[in-house]
Design an enzyme around this catalytic site. Structure first.
Site, PDB file in Angstrom:
ATOM      1  N   ASN A   8       0.874  -1.172   0.000  1.00 57.74           N
ATOM      2  CA  ASN A   8       0.000   0.000   0.000  1.00 57.74           C
ATOM      3  C   ASN A   8       0.909   1.219   0.000  1.00 57.74           C
ATOM      4  O   ASN A   8       1.568   1.526   0.995  1.00 57.74           O
ATOM      5  CB  ASN A   8      -0.916   0.004   1.235  1.00 57.74           C
ATOM      6  CG  ASN A   8      -1.812   1.240   1.299  1.00 57.74           C
ATOM      7  OD1 ASN A   8      -1.375   2.354   0.999  1.00 57.74           O
ATOM      8  ND2 ASN A   8      -3.053   1.060   1.697  1.00 57.74           N
ATOM      9  N   TYR A 106      -7.770  -4.013  -2.300  1.00 52.31           N
ATOM     10  CA  TYR A 106      -7.659  -2.984  -1.266  1.00 52.31           C
ATOM     11  C   TYR A 106      -8.997  -2.943  -0.540  1.00 52.31           C
ATOM     12  O   TYR A 106      -9.946  -2.296  -0.980  1.00 52.31           O
ATOM     13  CB  TYR A 106      -7.311  -1.627  -1.895  1.00 52.31           C
ATOM     14  CG  TYR A 106      -7.267  -0.483  -0.908  1.00 52.31           C
ATOM     15  CD1 TYR A 106      -6.706  -0.628   0.350  1.00 52.31           C
ATOM     16  CD2 TYR A 106      -7.796   0.764  -1.250  1.00 52.31           C
ATOM     17  CE1 TYR A 106      -6.668   0.421   1.248  1.00 52.31           C
ATOM     18  CE2 TYR A 106      -7.757   1.829  -0.361  1.00 52.31           C
ATOM     19  CZ  TYR A 106      -7.196   1.651   0.885  1.00 52.31           C
ATOM     20  OH  TYR A 106      -7.170   2.695   1.774  1.00 52.31           O
ATOM     21  N   ASP A 149      -3.779  -5.047   0.622  1.00 48.96           N
ATOM     22  CA  ASP A 149      -4.065  -4.463   1.925  1.00 48.96           C
ATOM     23  C   ASP A 149      -5.485  -4.887   2.275  1.00 48.96           C
ATOM     24  O   ASP A 149      -6.452  -4.286   1.801  1.00 48.96           O
ATOM     25  CB  ASP A 149      -3.929  -2.940   1.856  1.00 48.96           C
ATOM     26  CG  ASP A 149      -4.285  -2.271   3.171  1.00 48.96           C
ATOM     27  OD1 ASP A 149      -4.563  -2.987   4.156  1.00 48.96           O
ATOM     28  OD2 ASP A 149      -4.301  -1.020   3.214  1.00 48.96           O
ATOM     29  N   ASP A 251       2.715   4.436   5.316  1.00 50.26           N
ATOM     30  CA  ASP A 251       2.610   3.823   6.639  1.00 50.26           C
ATOM     31  C   ASP A 251       2.605   2.301   6.557  1.00 50.26           C
ATOM     32  O   ASP A 251       2.634   1.617   7.582  1.00 50.26           O
ATOM     33  CB  ASP A 251       1.393   4.341   7.408  1.00 50.26           C
ATOM     34  CG  ASP A 251       0.123   4.406   6.583  1.00 50.26           C
ATOM     35  OD1 ASP A 251       0.147   4.056   5.380  1.00 50.26           O
ATOM     36  OD2 ASP A 251      -0.924   4.810   7.128  1.00 50.26           O
ATOM     37  N   HIS A 252       2.582   1.753   5.334  1.00 46.98           N
ATOM     38  CA  HIS A 252       2.718   0.315   5.103  1.00 46.98           C
ATOM     39  C   HIS A 252       4.094   0.028   4.514  1.00 46.98           C
ATOM     40  O   HIS A 252       4.712   0.899   3.903  1.00 46.98           O
ATOM     41  CB  HIS A 252       1.675  -0.179   4.092  1.00 46.98           C
ATOM     42  CG  HIS A 252       0.257  -0.040   4.532  1.00 46.98           C
ATOM     43  ND1 HIS A 252      -0.525  -1.120   4.892  1.00 46.98           N
ATOM     44  CD2 HIS A 252      -0.539   1.052   4.646  1.00 46.98           C
ATOM     45  CE1 HIS A 252      -1.742  -0.705   5.199  1.00 46.98           C
ATOM     46  NE2 HIS A 252      -1.775   0.605   5.070  1.00 46.98           N
TER      47      HIS A 252
END
Length: 261
Positions: A8, A106, A149, A251-252
């Protein structure tokens, strides 16, 4: 053998340089991106093609969602589905020349309140997973890899504190039950946990943490699954934690696995 990665990226245009660096340093054969946040025609492909990723399928929309598959290997577009009728770009599939189908998902994050009566986004997440379950039950996948994700950390050791997160979206019992039902419907094998069966394992750390590394309050939200007929060919799973420390990171971080097929 080929290696597949899922990441992601939280805006492929904003983080084009990070994607290029990852492709240069790790050189997976296939990279599946989520949250590209771009119409397909605006995805910056020129630099990726120069690195050998000449094959591409994607679904996109302006500013939100979006899924893409970049590949060194020839792939053909295998379609998409509008799960839960949201009108979002959250699924795309591609087929390799050896007949293996790759699904890139996603799943909706689900908002902050784990109650569909109070939070429409949570209901949409559960409906999305329910339709995934029904599709896999009706049409059993074969020779397939599913990545993405999935916005759920299913196991107790997929989160930094199981008890603390039982009422936090991404680890609530009802979400875990829905994900488990989806997995069971397609008889999917969690390749990451097949390779790394024990221990704390995370792929996401919140931007809210002042020092994400020291706090280490992570969750394993990003997954690589395979159907039973090819699951034994999967190996070499890795989660690239150091990328969370790159400048202006997502953040992934990427999750990888290799397949001998």
């Amino acid at each position: 053998m080929f290696t597949i990665a899922t990441w992601n990226i939280n805006s492929v245009r904003l983080r084009e340089a990070l994607v290029a660096r990852f492709l240069t340093e790790e050189a997976p054969d296939i990279l599946c991106l989520q949250e590209t946040k771009s119409p397909v025609e605006n995805i910056p492909l020129e630099g990726f093609r120069a690195l050998g990723y000449r094959h591409f399928v994607a679904r996109g929309q302006k500013g939100y969602n979006g899924v893409a598959i970049l590949s060194k290997l020839p792939i053909e577009d295998a379609g998409d589905r509008d799960y839960a009728g949201l009108g979002h770009a959250r699924h795309v599939a591609a087929r390799l020349e050896n007949g293996v189908t790759i699904h890139n998902f996603y799943v909706p994050a689900g908002g902050d309140i784990p109650d569909r009566e109070q939070n429409i986004k949570f209901g949409q997440k559960l409906d999305f997973l329910t339709e995934m379950r029904d599709v896999f039950h009706a049409d059993k996948p074969a020779r397939s890899i599913m990545v993405g994700d999935l916005n759920i950390a299913p196991r107790e050791d997929d989160v930094w504190n199981h008890k603390a997160l039982l009422k936090i979206v991404s680890h609530t019992p009802i979400e875990v039950e829905h994900l488990s039902a989806t997995q069971d419907a397609g008889k999917w094998v969690d390749i990451t946990r097949k390779d790394i069966p024990e221990g704390l394992l995370y792929s996401w750390w919140s931007y809210r943490a002042r020092d994400w590394d020291a706090a280490d309050k992570g969750r394993r939200l990003d997954h690589i699954w395979a159907t039973p007929d090819i699951a034994n060919a999967g190996h070499g799973s890795r989660i690239l934690r150091p990328l969370r420390g790159w400048e202006q990171p997502s953040d992934h971080v990427p999750v990888l696995a290799s397949f001998d097929l």
